[in-house]
Design a protein around this motif. Sequence first.
Motif, PDB file in Angstrom:
ATOM      1  N   SER A 102     -12.842   1.578   6.600  1.00 11.76           N
ATOM      2  CA  SER A 102     -13.023   2.195   5.283  1.00 11.76           C
ATOM      3  C   SER A 102     -11.761   2.937   4.849  1.00 11.76           C
ATOM      4  O   SER A 102     -11.291   3.834   5.555  1.00 11.76           O
ATOM      5  CB  SER A 102     -14.199   3.165   5.332  1.00 11.76           C
ATOM      6  OG  SER A 102     -14.232   3.956   4.168  1.00 11.76           O
ATOM      7  N   PRO A 103     -11.221   2.602   3.665  1.00 19.79           N
ATOM      8  CA  PRO A 103     -10.069   3.355   3.157  1.00 19.79           C
ATOM      9  C   PRO A 103     -10.398   4.819   2.893  1.00 19.79           C
ATOM     10  O   PRO A 103      -9.538   5.695   3.054  1.00 19.79           O
ATOM     11  CB  PRO A 103      -9.703   2.626   1.865  1.00 19.79           C
ATOM     12  CG  PRO A 103     -10.289   1.264   2.010  1.00 19.79           C
ATOM     13  CD  PRO A 103     -11.539   1.444   2.814  1.00 19.79           C
ATOM     14  N   VAL A 104     -11.638   5.085   2.505  1.00 15.66           N
ATOM     15  CA  VAL A 104     -12.044   6.470   2.246  1.00 15.66           C
ATOM     16  C   VAL A 104     -12.026   7.281   3.550  1.00 15.66           C
ATOM     17  O   VAL A 104     -11.541   8.420   3.591  1.00 15.66           O
ATOM     18  CB  VAL A 104     -13.445   6.509   1.605  1.00 15.66           C
ATOM     19  CG1 VAL A 104     -13.920   7.954   1.441  1.00 15.66           C
ATOM     20  CG2 VAL A 104     -13.435   5.797   0.264  1.00 15.66           C
ATOM     21  N   SER A 151       1.577   9.703   2.752  1.00 13.15           N
ATOM     22  CA  SER A 151       0.512   8.715   2.935  1.00 13.15           C
ATOM     23  C   SER A 151      -0.756   9.144   2.214  1.00 13.15           C
ATOM     24  O   SER A 151      -1.415   8.329   1.541  1.00 13.15           O
ATOM     25  CB  SER A 151       0.225   8.529   4.435  1.00 13.15           C
ATOM     26  OG  SER A 151      -0.891   7.697   4.643  1.00 13.15           O
ATOM     27  N   LEU A 152      -1.100  10.425   2.328  1.00 15.12           N
ATOM     28  CA  LEU A 152      -2.307  10.919   1.656  1.00 15.12           C
ATOM     29  C   LEU A 152      -2.194  10.795   0.143  1.00 15.12           C
ATOM     30  O   LEU A 152      -3.148  10.383  -0.535  1.00 15.12           O
ATOM     31  CB  LEU A 152      -2.554  12.371   2.065  1.00 15.12           C
ATOM     32  CG  LEU A 152      -3.770  13.045   1.434  1.00 15.12           C
ATOM     33  CD1 LEU A 152      -5.056  12.315   1.840  1.00 15.12           C
ATOM     34  CD2 LEU A 152      -3.834  14.521   1.839  1.00 15.12           C
ATOM     35  N   ARG A 153      -1.051  11.127  -0.399  1.00 15.79           N
ATOM     36  CA  ARG A 153      -0.861  11.022  -1.854  1.00 15.79           C
ATOM     37  C   ARG A 153      -0.971   9.578  -2.317  1.00 15.79           C
ATOM     38  O   ARG A 153      -1.570   9.292  -3.366  1.00 15.79           O
ATOM     39  CB  ARG A 153       0.493  11.611  -2.238  1.00 15.79           C
ATOM     40  CG  ARG A 153       0.568  13.135  -2.098  1.00 15.79           C
ATOM     41  CD  ARG A 153       1.951  13.639  -2.453  1.00 15.79           C
ATOM     42  NE  ARG A 153       2.013  15.095  -2.397  1.00 15.79           N
ATOM     43  CZ  ARG A 153       3.117  15.804  -2.590  1.00 15.79           C
ATOM     44  NH1 ARG A 153       4.279  15.179  -2.826  1.00 15.79           N
ATOM     45  NH2 ARG A 153       3.078  17.115  -2.532  1.00 15.79           N
ATOM     46  N   ARG A 185      -3.836   7.820  -4.877  1.00 18.33           N
ATOM     47  CA  ARG A 185      -3.466   7.080  -6.092  1.00 18.33           C
ATOM     48  C   ARG A 185      -3.946   5.636  -6.051  1.00 18.33           C
ATOM     49  O   ARG A 185      -3.698   4.870  -6.977  1.00 18.33           O
ATOM     50  CB  ARG A 185      -1.943   7.114  -6.284  1.00 18.33           C
ATOM     51  CG  ARG A 185      -1.394   8.489  -6.622  1.00 18.33           C
ATOM     52  CD  ARG A 185       0.037   8.377  -7.154  1.00 18.33           C
ATOM     53  NE  ARG A 185       0.925   7.766  -6.166  1.00 18.33           N
ATOM     54  CZ  ARG A 185       1.712   8.458  -5.346  1.00 18.33           C
ATOM     55  NH1 ARG A 185       1.698   9.793  -5.378  1.00 18.33           N
ATOM     56  NH2 ARG A 185       2.503   7.848  -4.497  1.00 18.33           N
ATOM     57  N   GLY A 186      -4.569   5.270  -4.952  1.00 15.50           N
ATOM     58  CA  GLY A 186      -5.046   3.901  -4.829  1.00 15.50           C
ATOM     59  C   GLY A 186      -4.010   2.938  -4.279  1.00 15.50           C
ATOM     60  O   GLY A 186      -4.266   1.730  -4.230  1.00 15.50           O
ATOM     61  N   GLU A 187      -2.862   3.450  -3.860  1.00 10.83           N
ATOM     62  CA  GLU A 187      -1.809   2.598  -3.292  1.00 10.83           C
ATOM     63  C   GLU A 187      -2.062   2.466  -1.784  1.00 10.83           C
ATOM     64  O   GLU A 187      -1.404   3.092  -0.955  1.00 10.83           O
ATOM     65  CB  GLU A 187      -0.440   3.205  -3.579  1.00 10.83           C
ATOM     66  CG  GLU A 187      -0.161   3.380  -5.079  1.00 10.83           C
ATOM     67  CD  GLU A 187       1.116   4.151  -5.341  1.00 10.83           C
ATOM     68  OE1 GLU A 187       1.770   4.571  -4.347  1.00 10.83           O
ATOM     69  OE2 GLU A 187       1.461   4.358  -6.520  1.00 10.83           O
TER      70      GLU A 187
END
Length: 250
Positions: free
Chosen positions: A81-83, A135-137, A141-143
């Motif tokens: 999961s990306p989340v 990385s968190l930013r 942003r969906g990147e």
Amino acid sequence: MDTVRTTPVSPLPGWLDAPARWPVLDPIADRVKHLVDGLPPGRARGLLRGSWLGHPLHPALVQLPLGCWLSASVLDLTGGSPVAARRLTALGLAGVPPALWAGWLDWAGLDREQRRTGLVHAASALTAAVLQLRSLRARRRGEHLTGIGYGLAGNGVVALAGALGGHLAHRSADAQPMADARATAERPATVGAPAGDGGPSETPEARMTAEGAPPPAHEELKTESDGPEYAITDPGRHTSGSGHRHGGSA
């Protein structure tokens, strides 16, 4: 003919020793040490140093960032999961400040050469934290791919920081006691050392003549007239003349 096999020696310990030989780091290290030493004592200082635990707290505190960032990369590489990966990255960053403060407090008590290595260790840890922040930013942003890349890079740098930290805690810290032990082992024995320390004990059997030979077989028949080394110390062995020495009567 037997071939002697030698185990290859890793150059890694030598590379990790290198920062200790960089005096160019001393001005920065001295300024940082001055700032850390100037902090008020307070309860937080003792808490972060681990005085209540009996050993430094820094190694335990760094487990939170390391574990979270590594877990985030595992999720990234296995299609997780990306989340969840984003949350783990954020949680790891939340654990950075206390780990850094505890590390600085321990670092200020090291000697000059160890502080050089510790400074490189801290710089590596800060660089890893900046990469994880990027990385968190990117994740927010969906990147997603960019976030994965920064996360992996951060984990690579934090691995270097961990290697330096372990090197500092074990190899560098043990170097002086090991050197002292070698010096003690190589120290020549002192003549006349007390019994139990490896020195010779003075017994009749161990006495030697000036020429280095064992005492004569009939030493018990000698008198002080034969030389001071054969002086009789037993009052019951008073003699007068050579006849007694050879078993005759006066």
